[in-house]
Scaffold this active site. Structure first.
Site, PDB file in Angstrom:
ATOM      1  N   HIS A  56     -44.001  34.597 -43.802  1.00  0.00           N
ATOM      2  CA  HIS A  56     -43.195  33.450 -44.206  1.00  0.00           C
ATOM      3  C   HIS A  56     -42.012  33.272 -43.278  1.00  0.00           C
ATOM      4  O   HIS A  56     -41.493  34.231 -42.725  1.00  0.00           O
ATOM      5  CB  HIS A  56     -42.724  33.569 -45.658  1.00  0.00           C
ATOM      6  CG  HIS A  56     -41.933  34.804 -45.972  1.00  0.00           C
ATOM      7  ND1 HIS A  56     -42.522  36.047 -46.113  1.00  0.00           N
ATOM      8  CD2 HIS A  56     -40.611  34.990 -46.185  1.00  0.00           C
ATOM      9  CE1 HIS A  56     -41.587  36.942 -46.408  1.00  0.00           C
ATOM     10  NE2 HIS A  56     -40.418  36.333 -46.439  1.00  0.00           N
ATOM     11  N   GLY A  83     -36.071  43.624 -43.378  1.00  0.00           N
ATOM     12  CA  GLY A  83     -35.773  42.919 -44.618  1.00  0.00           C
ATOM     13  C   GLY A  83     -36.950  42.225 -45.272  1.00  0.00           C
ATOM     14  O   GLY A  83     -36.771  41.514 -46.250  1.00  0.00           O
ATOM     15  N   ASP A 119     -36.073  29.019 -51.810  1.00  0.00           N
ATOM     16  CA  ASP A 119     -35.919  30.445 -52.074  1.00  0.00           C
ATOM     17  C   ASP A 119     -35.193  30.627 -53.401  1.00  0.00           C
ATOM     18  O   ASP A 119     -34.238  29.894 -53.693  1.00  0.00           O
ATOM     19  CB  ASP A 119     -35.126  31.096 -50.933  1.00  0.00           C
ATOM     20  CG  ASP A 119     -35.214  32.608 -50.950  1.00  0.00           C
ATOM     21  OD1 ASP A 119     -34.717  33.227 -51.912  1.00  0.00           O
ATOM     22  OD2 ASP A 119     -35.770  33.175 -49.999  1.00  0.00           O
ATOM     23  N   THR A 172     -39.615  41.680 -47.818  1.00  0.00           N
ATOM     24  CA  THR A 172     -39.859  42.237 -49.147  1.00  0.00           C
ATOM     25  C   THR A 172     -41.125  41.685 -49.787  1.00  0.00           C
ATOM     26  O   THR A 172     -41.628  42.268 -50.743  1.00  0.00           O
ATOM     27  CB  THR A 172     -38.659  41.986 -50.092  1.00  0.00           C
ATOM     28  OG1 THR A 172     -38.425  40.575 -50.179  1.00  0.00           O
ATOM     29  CG2 THR A 172     -37.404  42.683 -49.585  1.00  0.00           C
TER      30      THR A 172
END
Length: 121
Positions: free
Chosen positions: A107, A100, A39, A102
């Site tokens: 995923h 949350g 990430d 986005t």
């Protein structure tokens, strides 16, 4: 937010572009059906995303439309944890903006390397 479902790549999807090699990512694992990469905004010492190569907007859509692919993603979270030598870790699927999400490509977040409080968020 991509409206099309069914696994076809979406031109406006960041994760589809990573799968296609059009956007760089630090890939840590890749299978025939999944890609795992670090990430860019880590929330723990280990924060890796596991995505299906096929485009589905969220985990719920993925599970309903392609259960074996959803299972592949979940199996890869364990493989990532093993590779990262995580004795304990958290797997998170954010589904919807209120949770949350986005990036509108299913995923799983694999988080570990520190204590993770409960409840999250």
């Amino acid at each position: 937010m991509a409206g099309q479902e069914g696994g076809a790549p979406q031109d406006d999807c960041l994760f589809c572009k990573i799968v296609a090699g059009q956007v760089p990512a630090t890939i840590v694992r890749e299978t025939e059906t999944t890609v795992a990469f670090r990430d860019i905004n880590p929330q723990a010492p280990t924060h890796i995303l596991v995505i299906p190569k096929a485009h589905y907007r969220d985990a719920a859509t993925l599970a309903a439309a392609a259960p074996q692919l959803a299972a592949d993603v979940l199996a890869e979270t364990q493989a990532v944890a093993d590779d990262e030598k995580l004795e304990s870790y958290r797997t998170v699927f954010n589904t919807g903006s209120g949770a949350g999400q986005t990036v509108w490509h299913a995923h799983a977040h694999v988080l570990g390397g520190r204590g993770l409080q409960w409840p999250p968020g």
